[in-house]
Write a protein that holds these residues in place. Sequence first.
Motif, PDB file in Angstrom:
ATOM      1  N   GLU A  34       0.811  -1.228   0.000  1.00 47.63           N
ATOM      2  CA  GLU A  34       0.000   0.000   0.000  1.00 47.63           C
ATOM      3  C   GLU A  34       0.842   1.274   0.000  1.00 47.63           C
ATOM      4  O   GLU A  34       0.306   2.358  -0.189  1.00 47.63           O
ATOM      5  CB  GLU A  34      -0.978  -0.017   1.167  1.00 47.63           C
ATOM      6  N   LYS A  35       2.145   1.148   0.194  1.00 47.20           N
ATOM      7  CA  LYS A  35       3.007   2.307  -0.030  1.00 47.20           C
ATOM      8  C   LYS A  35       3.044   2.643  -1.519  1.00 47.20           C
ATOM      9  O   LYS A  35       3.310   3.773  -1.906  1.00 47.20           O
ATOM     10  CB  LYS A  35       4.427   2.022   0.492  1.00 47.20           C
ATOM     11  N   TRP A  36       2.794   1.639  -2.333  1.00 47.70           N
ATOM     12  CA  TRP A  36       2.731   1.809  -3.789  1.00 47.70           C
ATOM     13  C   TRP A  36       1.320   2.140  -4.249  1.00 47.70           C
ATOM     14  O   TRP A  36       1.108   3.076  -5.007  1.00 47.70           O
ATOM     15  CB  TRP A  36       3.233   0.522  -4.450  1.00 47.70           C
ATOM     16  N   ALA A  37       0.346   1.382  -3.764  1.00 44.40           N
ATOM     17  CA  ALA A  37      -1.045   1.556  -4.194  1.00 44.40           C
ATOM     18  C   ALA A  37      -1.948   1.715  -2.980  1.00 44.40           C
ATOM     19  O   ALA A  37      -2.714   0.808  -2.631  1.00 44.40           O
ATOM     20  CB  ALA A  37      -1.488   0.360  -5.036  1.00 44.40           C
ATOM     21  N   PRO A  38      -1.875   2.863  -2.300  1.00 42.12           N
ATOM     22  CA  PRO A  38      -2.679   3.056  -1.088  1.00 42.12           C
ATOM     23  C   PRO A  38      -4.179   2.996  -1.376  1.00 42.12           C
ATOM     24  O   PRO A  38      -4.640   3.416  -2.437  1.00 42.12           O
ATOM     25  CB  PRO A  38      -2.262   4.450  -0.605  1.00 42.12           C
ATOM     26  N   ARG A  39      -4.934   2.468  -0.425  1.00 42.51           N
ATOM     27  CA  ARG A  39      -6.381   2.369  -0.599  1.00 42.51           C
ATOM     28  C   ARG A  39      -7.035   3.733  -0.775  1.00 42.51           C
ATOM     29  O   ARG A  39      -8.102   3.843  -1.366  1.00 42.51           O
ATOM     30  CB  ARG A  39      -7.000   1.643   0.601  1.00 42.51           C
ATOM     31  N   SER A  40      -6.386   4.776  -0.278  1.00 41.61           N
ATOM     32  CA  SER A  40      -6.942   6.130  -0.401  1.00 41.61           C
ATOM     33  C   SER A  40      -7.070   6.578  -1.851  1.00 41.61           C
ATOM     34  O   SER A  40      -7.814   7.509  -2.159  1.00 41.61           O
ATOM     35  CB  SER A  40      -6.078   7.124   0.373  1.00 41.61           C
ATOM     36  N   PRO A  51       2.152  12.084   0.612  1.00 39.22           N
ATOM     37  CA  PRO A  51       2.325  10.671   0.978  1.00 39.22           C
ATOM     38  C   PRO A  51       3.765  10.284   1.285  1.00 39.22           C
ATOM     39  O   PRO A  51       4.008   9.239   1.890  1.00 39.22           O
ATOM     40  CB  PRO A  51       1.815   9.916  -0.265  1.00 39.22           C
ATOM     41  N   LEU A  52       4.735  11.101   0.846  1.00 38.10           N
ATOM     42  CA  LEU A  52       6.139  10.775   1.072  1.00 38.10           C
ATOM     43  C   LEU A  52       6.748  11.518   2.256  1.00 38.10           C
ATOM     44  O   LEU A  52       7.938  11.377   2.532  1.00 38.10           O
ATOM     45  CB  LEU A  52       6.962  11.087  -0.185  1.00 38.10           C
ATOM     46  N   VAL A  53       5.947  12.312   2.967  1.00 48.24           N
ATOM     47  CA  VAL A  53       6.485  13.124   4.064  1.00 48.24           C
ATOM     48  C   VAL A  53       7.164  12.254   5.121  1.00 48.24           C
ATOM     49  O   VAL A  53       8.276  12.548   5.570  1.00 48.24           O
ATOM     50  CB  VAL A  53       5.368  13.982   4.697  1.00 48.24           C
TER      51      VAL A  53
END
Length: 372
Positions: free
Chosen positions: A14-20, A210-212
């Motif tokens: 999910e770091k690649w394809a987060p559910r959000s 998302p990368l913070v």
Amino acid sequence: MKPASGQWIIEEFEKWAPRSLAVEGDRVGLMVGTLNKPVKKVMIALDVLESVVDEAIEKDVDLIIAHHPILFRPIKQLDVTEGQGPIIEKCIKNNITVYAAHTNLDIAKGGVNDMLASSLGVENTKVLVPTDEIPLKKLVAFVPEGHVEEVRQALGDAGAGFIGGYSHCTFASEGVGTFIPGEGTNPYLGKQGKMEFAQEKRIETVVPEPLVKKVTKTLVDVHPYEEPAFDLYPLDLEGEKVGLGRIGELREEMTLEAFAEHVKKSLQVPFVRTVRANDRMIKTVAILGGDGNKYWSYAQRAGADVYVTGDIYYHVAHDAQMEGLNMIDPGHHMEKVMKEGVQKELEKRLSSKPNAPTVIASEVSTEPFICM
């Protein structure tokens, strides 16, 4: 060594394809079973049919990551003798967890639509149907001279400083930092209880929200100070657009007939349905995996010479034809490209851990249509 947990595997995925990223109302995430268990083998599948579950049982799979949700509409009863019942029963009895990544995987950078575009040789792609915008933050860090380049490079490598086609974008200005190391500290500069005046540089860069967490952790890890000073500010700037589908260009234009053959060969499908609206050469290509009927007008307005998508309706074909948009329908099953694509991406993301699971792609075809 204890196998990796299903929860950790999905967190990395999910770091690649987060559910959000998923469109509103889409069914994504855990479908059957639990993620709170050790996982030795993961299988990537397009659909979760009984034949796919039988394959998972035969290959001792603990977790199936599928593109299409097994539970898309609410079920009122679970009869294990018909419909989805036998599939769910087999998963539970054999301790196989099922997780679905649907539109979040379509939208993700490097996800299904990018895989399709890459397979077709479509380059310089942009999002076709924007669904969201990723907010940007301004990171300001204070770094002692002598470590500026190391920190600057590490931040860029972690994903900070991307502006358009440029990476590692930063700005630096000089200044003097002050601090008094307290009792129990081990300062890089100065002595306990004495004011230190340090020649530092203020480094500024942009970070997608998302990368913070990743970027600030990188800063803390690479910075020489025990307690690095940094600030984060929200930015009133347009962030990166994310969304469904892609539009880009072929290296060389071709006729519609030649492009249709190219689609068949590239996506490994036996046939395509083609809607001819004009005799233009094909150069600009829009592609959207799955059922893209309601998005054809985005392709038309974006100037596509052809729109590649699945499940084209009869009347939608007429509408697009009247508006001058060529269409090619390779079928919904073209998304099978995600099996090998997700397998490779997940292997790469899990490879740093010594207890990472084996990741395989399902070999079962779930194409329901046959040529006769």
